[in-house]
Design an enzyme around this catalytic site. Structure first.
Site, PDB file in Angstrom:
ATOM      1  N   SER A  10       1.455  -1.223   0.094  1.00  0.00           N
ATOM      2  CA  SER A  10      -0.336   0.134  -0.514  1.00  0.00           C
ATOM      3  C   SER A  10       0.936   1.124   0.191  1.00  0.00           C
ATOM      4  O   SER A  10       1.898   1.568   0.707  1.00  0.00           O
ATOM      5  CB  SER A  10      -0.912  -0.075   0.697  1.00  0.00           C
ATOM      6  N   MET A 139     -12.221  -5.350   5.490  1.00  0.00           N
ATOM      7  CA  MET A 139     -11.047  -3.845   6.655  1.00  0.00           C
ATOM      8  C   MET A 139     -10.663  -4.794   8.112  1.00  0.00           C
ATOM      9  O   MET A 139     -12.347  -4.973   8.549  1.00  0.00           O
ATOM     10  CB  MET A 139     -11.910  -2.921   7.079  1.00  0.00           C
ATOM     11  N   GLY A 146      -2.568   4.368   8.085  1.00  0.00           N
ATOM     12  CA  GLY A 146      -1.852   2.814   7.903  1.00  0.00           C
ATOM     13  C   GLY A 146      -1.476   2.580   9.065  1.00  0.00           C
ATOM     14  O   GLY A 146      -1.556   3.851  10.576  1.00  0.00           O
ATOM     15  N   GLY A 147      -0.892   2.124   9.454  1.00  0.00           N
ATOM     16  CA  GLY A 147      -0.001   1.686  11.290  1.00  0.00           C
ATOM     17  C   GLY A 147      -1.538   1.162  12.271  1.00  0.00           C
ATOM     18  O   GLY A 147      -0.339   1.586  12.642  1.00  0.00           O
ATOM     19  N   GLY A 179      -3.131  -3.285   9.384  1.00  0.00           N
ATOM     20  CA  GLY A 179      -2.491  -4.337   9.705  1.00  0.00           C
ATOM     21  C   GLY A 179      -1.699  -5.837   9.711  1.00  0.00           C
ATOM     22  O   GLY A 179      -1.288  -6.412  10.592  1.00  0.00           O
TER      23      GLY A 179
HETATM   24  C1  DX5 Z   1      -6.680   2.330   6.045  1.00  0.00           C
HETATM   25  C2  DX5 Z   1      -5.561   1.510   3.962  1.00  0.00           C
HETATM   26  C3  DX5 Z   1      -4.603   0.763   3.891  1.00  0.00           C
HETATM   27  C4  DX5 Z   1      -3.851   1.124   4.281  1.00  0.00           C
HETATM   28  C5  DX5 Z   1      -3.192   0.000   5.474  1.00  0.00           C
HETATM   29  O1  DX5 Z   1      -7.303   3.033   6.030  1.00  0.00           O
HETATM   30  O2  DX5 Z   1      -7.030   0.891   3.567  1.00  0.00           O
HETATM   31  O3  DX5 Z   1      -4.981   0.614   2.903  1.00  0.00           O
HETATM   32  O4  DX5 Z   1      -3.067   1.764   3.567  1.00  0.00           O
HETATM   33  O5  DX5 Z   1      -2.142   0.161   6.550  1.00  0.00           O
HETATM   34  P1  DX5 Z   1      -1.341  -0.915   7.111  1.00  0.00           P
HETATM   35  O6  DX5 Z   1      -0.586  -2.273   6.509  1.00  0.00           O
HETATM   36  O7  DX5 Z   1       0.001  -0.343   7.384  1.00  0.00           O
HETATM   37  O8  DX5 Z   1      -2.184  -1.357   7.999  1.00  0.00           O
END
Ligand code: DX5
Ligand code: ZN
Length: 227
Positions: A10, A139, A146-147, A179
């Protein structure tokens, strides 16, 4: 596009001033699809990128672009994202008052159509439209950033969805987003996931290419033990 297992970096977690190089790095690790998070500051409490950036990404890479729209009123913007070069467009069930119409709009253009649900939204809300979609995105965090930490109960939703897919003889892909790490990717695959999005665990690592390779290997191994 098929249901082949893929790890999708992503680019929300990448260095946005260097998207071209950041995509090249994960391509070296075997990534074939890039996940692009679009946020409008209304559906989610964050703002990210829009159609002009998708257009530039399209010019910068031949990898597939999986565009995740976390926006209100997606019907207004879907044509622009398709014209910009998205290969898959995913809308949120929670943002679509007329989901059937929205999905038809995407499919009429020949672009693959995905629908996403937030952690608290039941799989049952998608029952009628499952035969119409190419992909369902579960989801595994509340969208917006992210993160964040993986929410374990979302794997039960993946299992429910996979069961429905088998019972009804359907062939949509299941994607999971939020995650995902080398520690939980195997559980996701065994639950029925085909496409795994990974932001922070790929771009937060000193070597994103090896991280994609590692997660792909763990995913392929888990696939061998999937029911
Ligand atoms: C969250 C996004 C994800 C995000 C995932 O709202 O839709 O695509 O980039 O990032 P990680 O893998 O860090 O949770
Ligand atoms: Zn996403």
């Amino acid at each position: 596009m098929s249901r082949q297992i893929e790890i999708l970096p992503s680019i929300l977690s990448a260095d946005m001033a260097r998207f071209g190089e950041e995509i090249e790095r994960v391509k070296q690790g075997g990534a074939r699809v890039i996940h692009v998070d679009v946020m409008d500051g209304h559906f989610v409490p964050n703002i990210s990128i829009g159609p002009p950036v998708v257009k530039s990404l399209r010019r910068a890479t031949d990898l597939l672009l999986d565009v995740h729209l976390m926006i209100e009123n997606p019907d207004l913007y879907i044509p622009e994202f398709i014209a910009a070069g998205a290969d898959v467009v995913t809308v949120h069930q929670e943002a679509c008052r007329h989901l059937d119409r929205t999905i038809s709009l995407m499919r009429a253009s020949g672009t693959e159509a995905g629908v996403a649900i937030n952690p608290a939204t039941p799989v049952e809300t998608l029952s009628e439209i499952l035969p119409l979609v190419d992909m369902v995105l579960i989801m595994s965090v509340n969208p917006g950033f992210g993160g964040q930490k993986f929410i374990p109960y979302t794997l039960d939703k993946v299992r429910q969805l996979d069961r429905k897919r088998q019972e009804r003889g359907l062939d949509f892909r299941i994607e999971i987003d939020g995650g995902l790490t080398p520690d939980n990717v195997a559980d996701a695959i065994r639950a029925g996931v085909d496409w795994v999005v990974a932001g922070n665990s790929v771009y937060g690592s000193p070597d994103p290419a090896s991280r994609v390779q590692l997660m792909s290997r763990l995913a392929q191994e888990a696939m061998l033990t999937r029911a």
